[in-house]
Design an enzyme around this catalytic site. Structure first.
Site, PDB file in Angstrom:
ATOM      1  CG  MET A  31      14.070  -5.954   2.917  1.00 20.12           C
ATOM      2  SD  MET A  31      15.070  -5.648   1.454  1.00 20.12           S
ATOM      3  CE  MET A  31      14.704  -7.110   0.504  1.00 20.12           C
ATOM      4  CE  LYS A  33       2.403  -0.833   6.745  1.00 18.89           C
ATOM      5  NZ  LYS A  33       1.997   0.587   6.730  1.00 18.89           N
ATOM      6  N   GLY A  34       3.382  -5.877   5.216  1.00 20.15           N
ATOM      7  CA  GLY A  34       2.186  -6.681   5.080  1.00 20.15           C
ATOM      8  C   GLY A  34       1.122  -6.277   6.068  1.00 20.15           C
ATOM      9  CB  ALA A  35      -2.165  -7.785   6.749  1.00 21.38           C
ATOM     10  CE1 TYR A  36      -2.864 -10.425  11.313  1.00 22.16           C
ATOM     11  CE2 TYR A  36      -2.325 -11.183   9.093  1.00 22.16           C
ATOM     12  CZ  TYR A  36      -3.229 -11.058  10.136  1.00 22.16           C
ATOM     13  OH  TYR A  36      -4.488 -11.564  10.006  1.00 22.16           O
ATOM     14  N   GLY A  37       2.965  -7.009   9.649  1.00 21.23           N
ATOM     15  CA  GLY A  37       4.296  -6.570  10.020  1.00 21.23           C
ATOM     16  C   GLY A  37       5.005  -5.882   8.883  1.00 21.23           C
ATOM     17  CE  LYS A  54       6.595 -10.979   9.940  1.00 22.78           C
ATOM     18  NZ  LYS A  54       6.080 -12.329   9.593  1.00 22.78           N
ATOM     19  CG  ASP A 149      -0.712 -17.970   4.158  1.00 24.18           C
ATOM     20  OD1 ASP A 149      -1.383 -17.890   3.109  1.00 24.18           O
ATOM     21  OD2 ASP A 149      -0.268 -16.980   4.754  1.00 24.18           O
TER      22      ASP A 149
END
Length: 916
Positions: A31, A33-37, A54, A149
């Site tokens: 789905m 992708k980010g900086a942490y997962g 996740k 955030d």
């Protein structure tokens, strides 16, 4: 090349799933992708539900990442009951102790993608999204927690416009002052662009005064982006972000700077920045409704203490239509994590705290383990080797203790460990059962081989085979878990005893050591059985029987006094087994008896309900008949009343109409009678005044003046022929010409008056009041006129007489019309007395007519003033044809003499037009 290979390996490790997680979930697609997962869409094989999986890679790489992971798990568990906060379904740990897996409920998209598509959200959708977002933030703030955030990508949304707040990695509590904070360290970094656009000014200037207003600023930015379809403040750096904020807001005051607190960034706020009207909030949101602009302005306030709170924002007109009492959810206590939020701990402490949380959840939910690989997120079974090693270490530290004490101490540790394992284990797999059976056989061989051949006890009887299990049976009874724990404890005790025998003194014989071993083993076995007694009793009878048979088959059987006691225990167990069989045999009868009682009670209850319903039905039928009759009577009465009301209303209307007509007729009749009476009185007065005038001015009205006027004002022959009958002379010897004409005038006037009265009375009955003709009441045309008198009677213009043209002549240019009121003279030798009488009558008529005319004009003026004052239309009953009169023409030839009547004054009535 080496760097490329390293990066490729790192990427492959990120994409990989742990074996345990992969065996539980069927991953369908990635789905995001980010900086942490990284997040996948997956299906739970156990429940067949679609979830969002996740993977937080390197979750425990350093203290900052470990604290972020810990906060997200703790706060998601605390807020999982709210419908607008994403629900954390499950958590798993990885085999490498670095990664971490979170399982969420699946949401189709996020708000960032929805805004990016264009005009997907209508005005009502934006209002509903904003209401749900404020509702979630209000619930978070009620627990004294701030999100910190908020941005569109962290707000999940589905096709039904249901919203859920996610990503609590930066959330924290406000209960105490922090020592370390991840936002303080990277608050001024420029590479964190995605969140910078939604950060509050106090975070941008690195202020320590954190309040709940941070989240309210983020809500204002999100609402502005939904309305504008692009972010409000797209700063390229922290300084540029502050400049854009200050440019769009009103002038910054010292109070605003003081509210943020002292920091090096407050200098940026105090600078004089040139403001451009194009970048103000009003200009950027000019296409929005007034409620939306009002809410954005109330949220985007530089002073955090002046911003709207969540409780105030949810009552704003922009979202108040969706507010209802059932959705008001608040936490009545602060959310306090187990590890203090204002202290930064080691990585191991965060990891251990999360693992303990996983263990507690596993114990409460009794989940099954999919496989026995080392990468499982459940605790592994303790190996006997590790237990032996622990026993050796303990015995080495205590060399002075006896062998019994050395064996007793490690066994207690193992009992505690076994209890923990029993709580954590949900079931046992086939591989584990095989390993346990193999271990039991090894323990038996070790115990037999440890004794010398001379003192070896007799060979034990053959153990009963274990109850076979079907391959298709996936459920594992709970008693087998307990039995496995007992067998592991026995194995640990046997291993510890073997080590102790190898280290014991030379003076102790093998028989003595063997006896002690069996005695202590028996005591430990009894202790282990007692600890699991409650769990075994909770199992069904069949499972209890299987566990007992399995224990009898697998337990080692000694050959001395211990064996006799074991036989007695077997007898007791057989007796207990027979009792359980009896109980199992009698159980169905009691169940059937109870079911029969319940069925009879249910039948009685149903019978009572039917009787009650029947009684209610009869009562309703009995009560409905009089109600119907009463209703019919009431309807008839209402109809009669309506008819009477209609008749009464019509009668009242007719009476009011007849009264109005009668009033109008009475008013008209009264008006006509008053008018006639008034005319009669005026005629009498005029007659008296005319007589007086003739007597006083007899010398003026001489024969010469009259002849002059008759000559100039003689009527035409056509008019004389029309009035031939009226101008017929009286027989000789009967009065003078003046008396004859006056008598005729009086008679004709009386006839005309009677005729008009009859006409008025006739019109009073027919209501014809529109065209009243009263002209004949004022006109006097019934006297015969004089014939033309010879010119010889008229004196010369300058003779000096009365009718001369000199200034001293009173009859100069006065063309009076006496001809209508006097007879025609055939000869100039007429009697002077008749002429004097005629002149007197003429004067009297002129005086009466002048008074009538003045009085009539006066009455008309009064009548007009009255109508103007009342501001009403002139009624038909008061309408009559007004008599128009000629104005007096000014005479410029001779001065005015009041004793000299003019033609307009004397004979004005003759010049009026005939009425229709």
């Amino acid at each position: 090349m080496a760097n490329y290979q390293t990066a490729h390996a790192q990427e492959r490790r990120i994409q990989e799933l742990d074996q345990t997680v992969e065996s539980i979930f069927d991953v369908r697609k990635r789905m995001g992708k980010g900086a942490y997962g990284i997040v996948w869409k997956a299906t739970d094989r156990r429940t067949k539900n679609t979830v969002a999986l996740k993977k937080v890679f390197d979750a425990f790489r350093d203290e900052t990442d470990a604290q972020r992971t810990y906060r997200e798990v703790i706060f998601l568990r605390a807020f999982r009951c709210h419908p607008n906060i994403v629900r954390l379904v499950d958590i798993f740990k990885a085999s490498n102790n670095l990664d971490f897996y979170l399982v969420f409920e699946f949401m189709e998209s996020d708000l960032h993608n929805v805004i990016k598509r264009g005009n997907v959200l209508k005005d009502v959708h934006k209002r509903f999204v904003m209401y749900q977002l404020i509702n979630a933030i209000k619930f978070i703030h009620s627990g004294n927690v701030i999100h910190r955030d908020l941005k569109p990508s962290n707000i999940l949304i589905d096709s039904k416009c249901r919203l859920k707040v996610a990503d609590f990695g930066l959330a924290r509590t406000l209960s105490s002052r922090r020592i370390y904070d991840d936002l303080e360290q990277d608050g001024m970094l420029t590479d964190y662009v995605a969140t910078r656009w939604y950060r509050a000014p106090e975070i941008l200037v690195a202020s320590r005064n954190y309040t709940k207003g941070i989240d309210m600023w983020g809500l204002g930015c999100i609402l502005g982006e939904m309305i504008r379809q692009k972010p409000l403040f797209q700063g390229t750096s922290t300084v540029n972000q502050i400049e854009k904020i200050v440019t769009s807001l009103p002038n910054v005051t010292k109070l605003d700077i003081a509210s943020i607190g002292p920091s090096f960034g407050s200098v940026l706020l105090s600078r004089n920045i040139q403001r451009d009207r194009r970048y103000s909030l009003d200009e950027m949101m000019k296409n929005c409704c007034d409620d939306g602009i009002s809410l954005v302005k109330a949220l985007l306030v530089l002073n955090p203490h002046n911003r709207l709170t969540a409780k105030e924002a949810i009552r704003h007109p922009y979202v108040s239509r969706f507010q209802y009492a059932s959705a008001e959810m608040d936490l009545h206590m602060d959310v306090v994590p187990p590890l203090k939020d204002h202290v930064r701990y080691d990585v191991d402490q965060y990891r251990n705290s999360l693992y303990e949380l996983i263990d507690r959840e596993t114990s409460c939910s009794n989940r099954t383990v999919s496989n026995s690989t080392p990468s499982s997120n459940r605790d592994e079974l303790p190996k006997p080797v590790r237990v032996t090693k622990q026993a050796r270490t303990t015995s080495a530290k205590q060399p002075t203790t006896s062998p019994a004490e050395r064996k007793k101490e490690p066994s207690s540790v193992e009992v505690t460990q076994s209890r923990k394992n029993i709580k954590l284990l949900g079931s046992a797999h086939k591989a584990q059962s095989k390993e346990i059976n193999h271990m039991e056989s090894a323990i038996t061989q070790v115990s037999i081989a440890s004794a010398p051949p001379a003192a070896a006890p007799p060979a034990p009887a053959a153990t009963a085979p274990a109850v076979p299990r079907k391959s298709g049976d996936k459920s594992v009874p709970k008693c087998q878990h307990n039995n496995a724990a007992v067998q592991r404890e026995l194995a640990a005790v046997a291993a510890a005893a073997a080590v102790a025998r190898r280290k014991k003194s030379s003076w102790q014989s093998q028989a003595q050591s063997q006896g002690k071993f069996h005695t202590e083993a028996k005591a430990h076995v009894q202790t282990a059985i007692q600890t699991q007694k409650d769990n075994i009793k909770d199992s069904p009878p069949r499972m209890i029987q299987e566990s007992q048979s399995l224990t009898e088959a697998k337990a080692p059987i000694p050959k001395n006094r211990y064996s006799n006691k074991m036989c007695q225990e077997k007898k007791y167990k057989k007796k207990h087994h027979s009792m359980s069989c009896i109980t199992r045999d009698t159980f169905p009868s009691e169940t059937e008896h109870r079911q029969q009682r319940e069925e009879r009670a249910y039948q009685r209850q149903m019978k009572r309900e039917l009787q009650l319903k029947e009684s209610y039905r009869r009562r309703i039928e009995a009560e409905s008949e009089p109600l119907k009759e009463t209703t019919e009577q009431e309807s008839k009465t209402i109809k009669v009343i309506e008819q009477k009301v209609c008749e009464h209303t019509e009668k009242k209307a007719d009476e009011s109409l007849s009264k109005d007509q009668q009033k109008d007729s009475i008013t008209f009749g009264t008006c006509v009678r008053e008018r006639i009476h008034h005319l009669e009185l005026e005629m009498e007065k005029c007659t008296e005044e005319l007589v007086d005038f003739v007597e006083l001015n007899a010398d003026v009205l001489n024969y010469a003046n009259v002849s002059t006027h008759l000559k100039k004002l003689q009527r035409s022959k056509e008019s004389d022929e029309k009035d031939e009958d009226d101008r017929r002379a009286l027989p000789e010897g009967i009065g003078g010409p003046g008396s004859q004409n006056y008598e005729i005038f009086r008679q004709e006037q009386e006839k005309e008056r009677q005729r008009q009265v009859q006409e008025f009375l006739a019109r009073d009955e027919t209501n014809e009041y529109d065209n009243l003709d009263l002209d004949h009441a004022y006109r006097a045309k019934y006297y015969t006129a004089y014939k033309e008198i010879g010119k010889e009677l008229n004196p010369a213009p300058d003779s000096g007489g009365r009718d001369s043209g000199s200034e001293h002549s009173p009859g100069r240019d006065n063309y009076t019309t006496y001809a209508d009121y006097f007879l025609k003279y055939t000869t100039p030798q007429q009697n002077w007395n008749d002429l004097e009488r005629a002149n007197g009558l003429q004067r009297e008529h002129d005086r009466i007519y002048g008074l009538f005319w003045l009085n009539d004009r006066r009455q008309e003026e009064k009548y007009r003033r009255k109508l103007a004052q009342n501001d009403q239309e002139e009624l038909p009953v008061h309408h009559h044809k007004a008599c128009r009169h000629r104005h007096h023409k000014p005479n410029h030839h001779a001065p005015y003499d009041h004793m000299r009547p003019t033609e307009d004054d004397i004979q004005e009535a003759d010049s009026l037009p005939e009425s229709n």
